[in-house]
Structures are given as C-alpha cells and as structure tokens.
Design a protein around this motif. Sequence first.
Motif, PDB file in Angstrom:
ATOM      1  N   UNK A  72      45.380  60.063 -80.585  1.00 48.98           N
ATOM      2  CA  UNK A  72      45.577  60.589 -79.182  1.00 48.98           C
ATOM      3  C   UNK A  72      44.501  60.574 -78.350  1.00 48.98           C
ATOM      4  N   UNK A  73      43.162  60.752 -78.989  1.00 46.55           N
ATOM      5  CA  UNK A  73      42.000  60.602 -78.181  1.00 46.55           C
ATOM      6  C   UNK A  73      41.707  59.290 -78.045  1.00 46.55           C
ATOM      7  N   UNK A  74      42.318  58.227 -78.337  1.00 47.39           N
ATOM      8  CA  UNK A  74      41.914  56.801 -77.986  1.00 47.39           C
ATOM      9  C   UNK A  74      40.591  56.392 -78.795  1.00 47.39           C
ATOM     10  N   UNK A  75      40.131  56.894 -79.829  1.00 47.38           N
ATOM     11  CA  UNK A  75      38.771  56.739 -80.371  1.00 47.38           C
ATOM     12  C   UNK A  75      38.879  55.983 -82.001  1.00 47.38           C
ATOM     13  N   UNK A  76      40.001  55.409 -82.078  1.00 47.16           N
ATOM     14  CA  UNK A  76      40.156  54.576 -83.361  1.00 47.16           C
ATOM     15  C   UNK A  76      39.494  53.278 -83.210  1.00 47.16           C
ATOM     16  N   UNK A  77      38.646  52.847 -83.992  1.00 48.65           N
ATOM     17  CA  UNK A  77      37.962  51.596 -83.839  1.00 48.65           C
ATOM     18  C   UNK A  77      37.384  51.257 -85.334  1.00 48.65           C
ATOM     19  N   UNK A  78      37.691  50.104 -85.653  1.00 48.95           N
ATOM     20  CA  UNK A  78      37.216  49.332 -86.685  1.00 48.95           C
ATOM     21  C   UNK A  78      35.576  49.287 -87.061  1.00 48.95           C
ATOM     22  N   UNK A  79      34.960  49.863 -88.037  1.00 49.23           N
ATOM     23  CA  UNK A  79      33.536  49.949 -87.946  1.00 49.23           C
ATOM     24  C   UNK A  79      33.188  49.711 -89.198  1.00 49.23           C
ATOM     25  N   UNK A  80      32.520  48.740 -89.323  1.00 48.34           N
ATOM     26  CA  UNK A  80      31.529  48.202 -90.648  1.00 48.34           C
ATOM     27  C   UNK A  80      29.997  48.633 -91.105  1.00 48.34           C
ATOM     28  N   UNK A  81      29.811  48.958 -92.108  1.00 47.93           N
ATOM     29  CA  UNK A  81      28.488  49.357 -92.261  1.00 47.93           C
ATOM     30  C   UNK A  81      27.654  48.419 -92.002  1.00 47.93           C
ATOM     31  N   UNK A  82      26.058  48.360 -91.579  1.00 45.19           N
ATOM     32  CA  UNK A  82      25.467  47.336 -91.277  1.00 45.19           C
ATOM     33  C   UNK A  82      25.023  46.660 -92.630  1.00 45.19           C
ATOM     34  N   UNK A  83      24.967  47.459 -93.672  1.00 40.17           N
ATOM     35  CA  UNK A  83      24.653  47.035 -94.932  1.00 40.17           C
ATOM     36  C   UNK A  83      25.568  46.934 -96.051  1.00 40.17           C
ATOM     37  N   UNK A  84      25.908  45.760 -96.554  1.00 40.37           N
ATOM     38  CA  UNK A  84      26.915  45.707 -97.522  1.00 40.37           C
ATOM     39  C   UNK A  84      26.620  46.453 -98.656  1.00 40.37           C
ATOM     40  N   UNK A  85      25.447  46.709 -99.228  1.00 41.50           N
ATOM     41  CA  UNK A  85      25.266  47.607-100.143  1.00 41.50           C
ATOM     42  C   UNK A  85      26.093  49.065-100.025  1.00 41.50           C
TER      43      UNK A  85
END
Length: 402
Positions: free
Chosen positions: A95-108
């Motif tokens: 509802x706040x239009x804030x869903x976004x796929x986010x990946x960590x910068x480091x795979x660790x």
Amino acid sequence: MKSILQPIFTRYWNPYVVLLIAGILSALYFTLTSTVWAVTGEFTRLGGDLLLLFGVDISGWQYFDMVHLQGTTWNRPDGWIVWGMFAGALIMVLLSNSFKIRLPKQKRRYVQGLFGGIIAGFGARLALGCNLAAFFTGVPQFSFHSWIFIVATGIGTFFGAKLTKTRWWKGKPSLTRGGGNPSPVKKRIIQPYIGGAIAVLYIGLIVYFFATGQKFLGLGALFGLAFGILIERGQICFTSAFRDLFLVGRSVMAKAIIIGMAVSSILTISVISLFDLTPITQIAALSTFVGGVLFGLGIVMASGCETGMMYRLMEGQLLFLPVFVGNIIGATFLAYAWDHLRVYTVLVKSGTKVNLIDSIGPVGAISVTLAMLAGLYALTVYGEKRYHRKLIAKKGMNVHAS
C-alpha cells in the motif's frame, strides 16, 4: 481524503505510538485467548511439520509434546499469528508502494544471516521465548524468566555488536561505480492495488473463520494482521533497540519498547485480577540465561530479530529469507537436542517456574515490574548519554591534536 491517507502509507509511524498500541493489543489478545503474542514456538512446530512431511519419526521428542505439535500451521492460532504478521507487513509495504527486491552487497551476508538465524532460533527456544514471549509479552505476564532473558540478551547483543564491527565479519568493502542514469519514474502504481486485493482476501478469510465457529483461528489471524501492520509501519526491531544503543547511542526504539511493556503490564494485571486468568509462566533456569545470550548474539549476526526479519522480508530484502530458514532450523534442532543431547537434563531440569504474582502478590508484582522497567529506562538513557559524551570527548581530542 488524500491528505489523511498519505501520512499512513508514506511515512513510518512513531515507535512510541506503535509500541503503545502493541502493548494494548497484546494484553487484549491475552484476555481473549489466555495465551500470548509469540512466534518462535510456531517456528518449532513448523520444523516438526516439515520433519513429519519427510517421514521423520518425532513421536518420542519431548519438546514437541511440551509445545503441543497438533494439526498443521493452518489450523493452529499460533500459526495464523505468524502468517497474519507476514500478511499485515506485506499489505502495508504494498500500500505504501515500497516493495523492492533488495540483495546484500556481499554474498557472505547470506551465510551470516543463516547462521545468525540458527543461533537465534536455538537460543529463543532454549529460553522458551524470543523477543516477544520472553520479553515484550513475557514481562507483562510477570514471569521471572523474562528478566533473566533480558539481561542475557543484552549481553549477547553487546558481544554481537563487537563481532560485527570486526574486519573479519565485514569483509572487504564493495565499491560501486557512480554516475549512473537515474531510475525511470514509475508512471503507473500497481503495488497499492495488489496490497488492497490481498487485504480484502485476508479480511474475508478472517470473516470466514468467525462465521464457521473457528473463533481462535479468527483471533489469531486478526491479531496477527494487526501486529504485522504495526511492526512494519513502526519498523519495530528489538535487535536495533539493543544494537543501536551500543553502536551509535540511539535509544528511541529501546525506550519505546519499555513504555509499551509498562502499559501492557498494567493492563495485564488488571485483566488477570478481574477475570481470574492464569498468567503464562516459563521455567527460570540456566537455560534461560544461555538461551538469551545466544539469542542476542544471533539476532545481531542475522541483522534482525523475528519481528524485524518478518517485515524486512516482506519489503523484499532477500537476506532475511535465510534468516527465516535459520530460525526454523535452530528452533527444530533445539527440539531434537532437548532430550537426545540432554539439554533438558543439563540446563533446564534444575530450574523452576517463578511468577511474581504468586511470589509477592498482584500489587507487589506490578510495583516491582514497573520499578524494574523504570530502572531499565534510566539505564537506557544513561547509556545513550554516556555514548554521546564519549563521542564529544573523542571529537575534542581530535580537534586538539590537529
């Protein structure tokens, strides 16, 4: 109308207000169901369900008998507390239009999150409660084990904060090239429509539960939805409450949690006295302390407690998927270790259930609880001021040296 709705969906809510409401709702949930807002108990049951699915014989596991592994997650009120929290958080994110796929910068970070989740899940169930049942909703039940857990969690969080500041933990910094093209402006906002549709379907499910006489499933689904909305809009994370105090001297979340527990304690003692309800009391033993330390360490390693993990995962932060999996693995391994590795005999058996109401009476219980919460609040304020004094002194030394 737009001016009214805009702050609800475009701004995060004041954590003091959110945790005040959460404290009231948790007391109301106890009044209606005689149980408390909790999540890791259901994580343990989910692990048991998965073991049964893969043909593992868990009939002799004492821990599953103790937490009542019956039916499936879809016909347990505690199951709908969990799924309701996920649903409520997801609805508000959309509802706040804030869903976004986010990946960590480091795979660790995936590995760190998984192991942090395992340690936190194991510790929470060893202590018979997490940041909710052994903390936010445990203190208002006047169970002495909650205070042991709070102290132990603070210790574990402190060492976890120290660990995450090391270069070994951080790894090499990842640099990204700047000067890229700006992201295109969204011309069509779809997420709120999806969020609205999910909300309608979920509310329909709640109505179905009540209409078909499944009262406790309906209450679990309803309160889970409310708690999910609150944790997402308030960005409620118990990890940040402890960790931020140690790392950056920020105490807003910690103070809001304490105030929420104080209000919930007053309401809970009132309903216990009025309706002759039995408070939920857990064993106070060495396991409570050890479990609290492991939980505090694990949530910092994972970058979030159970509530923080849930709403961040619904925001699209994929790091918290292995954290969720880790929580289930850790909680389930504790169920195995309870009797198979003699955890109960070594750490739990010598303990006992201590409730302040039984020990010193209702007036004494609420007085002591509020006094301890006031002391915890004062300690939090002291820690914040001490951090800032050290920071100012350090800056002064740097200026003098230059």
